[in-house]
Design a protein around this motif. Structure first.
Motif, mmCIF file in Angstrom:
data_model
loop_
_atom_site.group_PDB
_atom_site.id
_atom_site.type_symbol
_atom_site.label_atom_id
_atom_site.label_comp_id
_atom_site.label_asym_id
_atom_site.label_seq_id
_atom_site.Cartn_x
_atom_site.Cartn_y
_atom_site.Cartn_z
ATOM 1 N N HIS A 71 16.254 -7.319 -8.622
ATOM 2 C CA HIS A 71 14.899 -7.463 -9.151
ATOM 3 C C HIS A 71 14.281 -6.075 -9.242
ATOM 4 N N THR A 72 13.428 -5.856 -10.234
ATOM 5 C CA THR A 72 12.612 -4.655 -10.155
ATOM 6 C C THR A 72 11.594 -4.894 -9.045
ATOM 7 N N VAL A 73 10.992 -3.827 -8.567
ATOM 8 C CA VAL A 73 9.960 -3.982 -7.543
ATOM 9 C C VAL A 73 8.834 -4.863 -8.080
ATOM 10 N N ILE A 74 8.492 -4.686 -9.362
ATOM 11 C CA ILE A 74 7.449 -5.534 -9.961
ATOM 12 C C ILE A 74 7.848 -7.006 -9.871
ATOM 13 N N GLN A 75 9.075 -7.318 -10.230
ATOM 14 C CA GLN A 75 9.530 -8.710 -10.161
ATOM 15 C C GLN A 75 9.498 -9.241 -8.736
ATOM 16 N N GLU A 88 0.816 -1.218 0.000
ATOM 17 C CA GLU A 88 0.000 0.000 0.000
ATOM 18 C C GLU A 88 0.848 1.266 0.000
ATOM 19 N N SER A 89 2.051 1.200 0.545
ATOM 20 C CA SER A 89 2.919 2.382 0.614
ATOM 21 C C SER A 89 3.664 2.658 -0.691
ATOM 22 N N LEU A 90 3.678 1.693 -1.593
ATOM 23 C CA LEU A 90 4.411 1.863 -2.852
ATOM 24 C C LEU A 90 3.681 2.805 -3.800
ATOM 25 N N THR A 91 4.453 3.451 -4.642
ATOM 26 C CA THR A 91 3.889 4.333 -5.660
ATOM 27 C C THR A 91 4.296 3.808 -7.035
ATOM 28 N N PRO A 92 3.627 4.251 -8.081
ATOM 29 C CA PRO A 92 4.024 3.834 -9.427
ATOM 30 C C PRO A 92 5.494 4.132 -9.736
ATOM 31 N N ASP A 93 6.032 5.198 -9.161
ATOM 32 C CA ASP A 93 7.444 5.536 -9.391
ATOM 33 C C ASP A 93 8.392 4.499 -8.799
ATOM 34 N N ASP A 94 7.917 3.712 -7.827
ATOM 35 C CA ASP A 94 8.757 2.688 -7.195
ATOM 36 C C ASP A 94 8.890 1.420 -8.030
ATOM 37 N N LEU A 95 7.971 1.186 -8.941
ATOM 38 C CA LEU A 95 7.847 -0.118 -9.594
ATOM 39 C C LEU A 95 9.066 -0.566 -10.389
#
Length: 192
Positions: free
Chosen positions: A123-127, A105-112
């Motif tokens: 890893h990317t955050v998505i991975q 919940e604390s993540l933003t699209p810029d973090d992905l």
């Protein structure tokens, strides 16, 4: 909503669904059943939960800034023992899942597309998120299987019970038809 926000919403929903599935298994079990080991080289539901919670604490603590495999984690110890009671297991379960949900919940699209590490691997955050969705889903599947084995004919289905697929499909099609009915006011939820 942009693609990043959409992804985070889907990831959060996936984690919540995985959590609910596990809770529906746990709701059918007692203190003794959570610690039953069904076969050699298998784990009890309590051990699976202990492992999941250990993983959650390690992966989601300081998620963006430290390696996901914390030096304080003792993974091997997660596969010994269990929990003395279902209540103790559920307390740890809730703490682990709260950490996962709060972090996502604390993540933003810029973090992905940021890079995080797990055991030194980038890893990317998505991975990293997808890795955990897959990992947790697999273990919840094990819990379902063990729960079914333990409860046998007393098992309460977590999805569409055998012999009810057609009726379920028909009900879903009726709901979909109502949702696309042009005469139906927008934003009105069915309470049937």
């Amino acid at each position: 909503m942009d693609i990043g926000q959409a992804y985070l919403a889907v990831a959060l929903d996936n984690f919540r669904q995985i959590k609910r599935m596990g809770e529906r298994v746990l709701a059918q079990l007692n203190d003794e059943e959570i610690n039953v080991i069904p076969a050699d080289e298998s784990n009890s539901i309590a051990i699976i939960v202990k492992h999941l919670v250990g993983n959650m604490r390690s992966r989601w603590t300081d998620f963006l800034t430290t390696d996901g495999e914390k030096p304080t984690r003792n993974r091997e110890a997660e596969f010994d023992g269990g929990y003395p009671t279902l209540a103790a297991l559920k307390e740890e379960w809730q703490q682990g899942w709260q950490m996962v949900l709060d972090t996502v919940e604390s993540l933003t699209p810029d973090d992905l597309l940021m890079t995080v590490t797990i055991r030194g691997q980038k890893h990317t955050v998505i991975q990293a998120i997808q890795r955990q969705v897959v990992h947790y889903s697999g273990h919840i599947g094990q819990m379902v299987y063990i729960g079914k084995w333990l409860k046998r004919d007393r098992w309460q289905s977590l999805s569409i019970p055998r012999g009810q697929s057609q009726a379920y499909l028909e009900e879903m099609l009726k709901r979909a038809e109502k949702e696309t009915d042009p005469a139906r006011p927008l934003g009105k939820l069915d309470t049937e």
